[in-house]
Design a protein around this motif. Structure first.
Motif, mmCIF file in Angstrom:
data_model
loop_
_atom_site.group_PDB
_atom_site.id
_atom_site.type_symbol
_atom_site.label_atom_id
_atom_site.label_comp_id
_atom_site.label_asym_id
_atom_site.label_seq_id
_atom_site.Cartn_x
_atom_site.Cartn_y
_atom_site.Cartn_z
ATOM 1 N N SER A 130 0.832 -1.200 0.000
ATOM 2 C CA SER A 130 0.000 0.000 0.000
ATOM 3 C C SER A 130 0.872 1.258 0.000
ATOM 4 C CB SER A 130 -0.940 -0.023 1.214
ATOM 5 O OG SER A 130 -1.777 1.097 1.209
ATOM 6 N N GLY A 131 1.913 1.264 0.838
ATOM 7 C CA GLY A 131 2.847 2.386 0.859
ATOM 8 C C GLY A 131 3.564 2.557 -0.468
ATOM 9 N N LEU A 132 3.913 1.441 -1.099
ATOM 10 C CA LEU A 132 4.584 1.501 -2.405
ATOM 11 C C LEU A 132 3.640 2.044 -3.481
ATOM 12 C CD1 LEU A 132 6.598 -1.839 -2.307
ATOM 13 C CD2 LEU A 132 7.513 0.478 -2.157
ATOM 14 N N ARG A 133 2.363 1.697 -3.404
ATOM 15 C CA ARG A 133 1.382 2.229 -4.365
ATOM 16 C C ARG A 133 1.334 3.756 -4.280
ATOM 17 N NH1 ARG A 133 -1.842 -1.780 -1.941
ATOM 18 N NH2 ARG A 133 -1.710 -3.691 -3.141
ATOM 19 N N VAL A 134 1.367 4.276 -3.068
ATOM 20 C CA VAL A 134 1.359 5.732 -2.882
ATOM 21 C C VAL A 134 2.625 6.339 -3.486
ATOM 22 C CG1 VAL A 134 1.390 7.612 -1.194
ATOM 23 C CG2 VAL A 134 -0.067 5.629 -0.805
ATOM 24 N N ARG A 156 15.998 5.002 -4.047
ATOM 25 C CA ARG A 156 16.498 4.070 -3.027
ATOM 26 C C ARG A 156 15.604 2.827 -2.939
ATOM 27 N NH1 ARG A 156 15.204 4.869 2.123
ATOM 28 N NH2 ARG A 156 14.904 7.089 1.792
ATOM 29 N N ILE A 157 14.302 3.033 -2.954
ATOM 30 C CA ILE A 157 13.356 1.911 -2.867
ATOM 31 C C ILE A 157 13.402 1.074 -4.149
ATOM 32 C CG2 ILE A 157 10.913 1.275 -2.658
ATOM 33 C CD1 ILE A 157 12.248 2.345 -0.040
ATOM 34 N N GLN A 158 13.454 1.728 -5.305
ATOM 35 C CA GLN A 158 13.478 1.009 -6.580
ATOM 36 C C GLN A 158 14.749 0.181 -6.746
ATOM 37 O OE1 GLN A 158 12.802 4.232 -9.360
ATOM 38 N NE2 GLN A 158 10.618 3.739 -9.507
ATOM 39 N N ASN A 159 15.831 0.617 -6.131
ATOM 40 C CA ASN A 159 17.101 -0.107 -6.253
ATOM 41 C C ASN A 159 17.336 -1.091 -5.113
ATOM 42 O OD1 ASN A 159 17.791 1.234 -8.641
ATOM 43 N ND2 ASN A 159 18.573 2.980 -7.513
ATOM 44 N N SER A 160 16.363 -1.240 -4.251
ATOM 45 C CA SER A 160 16.499 -2.125 -3.101
ATOM 46 C C SER A 160 16.012 -3.530 -3.457
ATOM 47 C CB SER A 160 15.668 -1.572 -1.932
ATOM 48 O OG SER A 160 15.424 -2.563 -0.980
ATOM 49 N N SER A 161 16.880 -4.519 -3.255
ATOM 50 C CA SER A 161 16.481 -5.905 -3.556
ATOM 51 C C SER A 161 15.374 -6.367 -2.614
ATOM 52 C CB SER A 161 17.689 -6.836 -3.457
ATOM 53 O OG SER A 161 18.249 -6.775 -2.161
ATOM 54 N N HIS A 163 12.821 -4.685 -1.679
ATOM 55 C CA HIS A 163 11.523 -4.202 -2.147
ATOM 56 C C HIS A 163 11.144 -4.731 -3.531
ATOM 57 C CE1 HIS A 163 12.635 -1.184 0.926
ATOM 58 N NE2 HIS A 163 11.369 -1.323 1.248
ATOM 59 N N GLU A 164 12.080 -5.369 -4.205
ATOM 60 C CA GLU A 164 11.838 -5.818 -5.575
ATOM 61 C C GLU A 164 10.587 -6.689 -5.733
ATOM 62 O OE1 GLU A 164 14.227 -8.098 -9.156
ATOM 63 O OE2 GLU A 164 15.336 -7.416 -7.401
ATOM 64 N N PRO A 165 10.390 -7.732 -4.888
ATOM 65 C CA PRO A 165 9.179 -8.552 -5.071
ATOM 66 C C PRO A 165 7.882 -7.761 -4.825
ATOM 67 C CG PRO A 165 10.431 -9.272 -3.123
ATOM 68 C CD PRO A 165 11.249 -8.249 -3.833
ATOM 69 N N PHE A 166 7.930 -6.815 -3.896
ATOM 70 C CA PHE A 166 6.739 -6.000 -3.620
ATOM 71 C C PHE A 166 6.441 -5.074 -4.795
ATOM 72 C CE2 PHE A 166 8.454 -6.789 0.724
ATOM 73 C CZ PHE A 166 7.403 -7.554 1.202
ATOM 74 N N GLU A 171 3.249 -3.694 -9.533
ATOM 75 C CA GLU A 171 3.251 -3.462 -10.981
ATOM 76 C C GLU A 171 2.297 -4.415 -11.684
ATOM 77 O OE1 GLU A 171 3.986 -1.109 -13.949
ATOM 78 O OE2 GLU A 171 5.030 -0.804 -12.046
ATOM 79 N N GLU A 172 2.276 -5.679 -11.266
ATOM 80 C CA GLU A 172 1.372 -6.666 -11.854
ATOM 81 C C GLU A 172 -0.084 -6.296 -11.595
ATOM 82 O OE1 GLU A 172 2.505 -10.543 -10.421
ATOM 83 O OE2 GLU A 172 4.448 -10.445 -11.439
#
Length: 175
Positions: A130-134, A156-161, A163-166, A171-172
Motif C-alpha cells: 500500500s505504501g509503495l502504491r502511494v 532508493r526503494i526502486q534499487n532495493s532488492s 523491495h523488488e518482489p513487492f 506493478e502486476e
C-alpha cells in the motif's frame, strides 16, 4: 458554513490524539479513544474531495495527510487511499507536499516483519505494498521527481532488492 465551521473541525479531528494507559495488573495497555474520530474525519475529507472539492483548502490539509501517514495502520491505509485518489484529482498540492510524505512512507515500506507468520505476515506485506502504491502514484505526477528528497527516496526503494518482489507485485496489479 462548510468552509468556516465544518472543515476546520474535520482538520482538528483528523489530528486528535486521546491516548490513555489502562492498568491491567501485570501490564499496561494503551487505548486510543480518538482513533474512530480520526478515521471518520479522513472519510469525510475523502467524501468532500470527491463530492465538493471547492469547499476544501486542500493545501492546508496536506500536513494532516502527512501526519495520517505516520499514524496507526488503519489510518495509514485510509490515508494511502486518499492520497492515491488525490493524485488524479489534485496533483499540484500532492507534489508540493511530497517531501513531507517521505519519512512516514519510508517507515511503512521498511516495516519489520518480526516473528509474524500466516495472515499477520500477509497483512504486513499488504501494508508495505500500500505504501509503495502511494510512492508510485506520486512519482508519476509532473514535478514530483524534481523534489530531491522524494526522488532520492523513490530511487532508493526502486534499487532495493528487499523491495523488488513487492514492487513487482504492485506493478502486476496495475497491468
Amino acid at each position: 458554513l462548510m468552509k468556516d465551521q465544518i472543515i476546520p473541525q474535520i482538520y482538528d479531528l483528523a489530528q486528535l490524539n486521546l491516548e490513555r494507559k489502562v492498568d491491567l495488573g501485570p501490564f499496561k495497555h494503551t487505548v486510543d479513544d480518538a482513533l474512530p474520530l480520526r478515521k471518520a474525519a479522513l472519510s469525510v475529507f475523502a467524501t468532500c474531495l470527491e463530492k465538493c472539492p471547492s469547499s476544501l483548502d486542500i493545501s492546508s490539509f496536506m500536513p494532516v495527510m502527512a501526519k495520517a501517514l505516520a499514524d496507526v495502520e488503519d489510518i495509514q491505509l485510509q490515508a494511502h487511499q486518499v492520497i492515491i485518489s488525490m493524485c488524479s484529482r489534485h496533483p499540484i498540492p500532492v507534489v508540493a507536499a511530497a517531501d513531507s510524505f517521505v519519512e512516514p512512507l519510508d517507515k511503512t515500506v521498511n516495516k519489520k516483519k518480526g516473528t509474524k507468520t500466516g495472515t499477520e505476515l500477509e497483512r504486513v506485506y499488504e501494508w508495505i505494498k500500500s505504501g509503495l502504491r502511494v510512492m508510485i502514484a506520486i512519482s508519476m505526477l509532473d514535478g514530483a521527481m524534481n523534489n530531491r528528497k522524494f526522488a532520492d527516496f523513490v530511487h532508493r526503494i526502486q534499487n532495493s532488492s528487499k523491495h523488488e518482489p513487492f514492487l513487482k507485485a504492485v506493478e502486476e496489479e496495475r497491468n
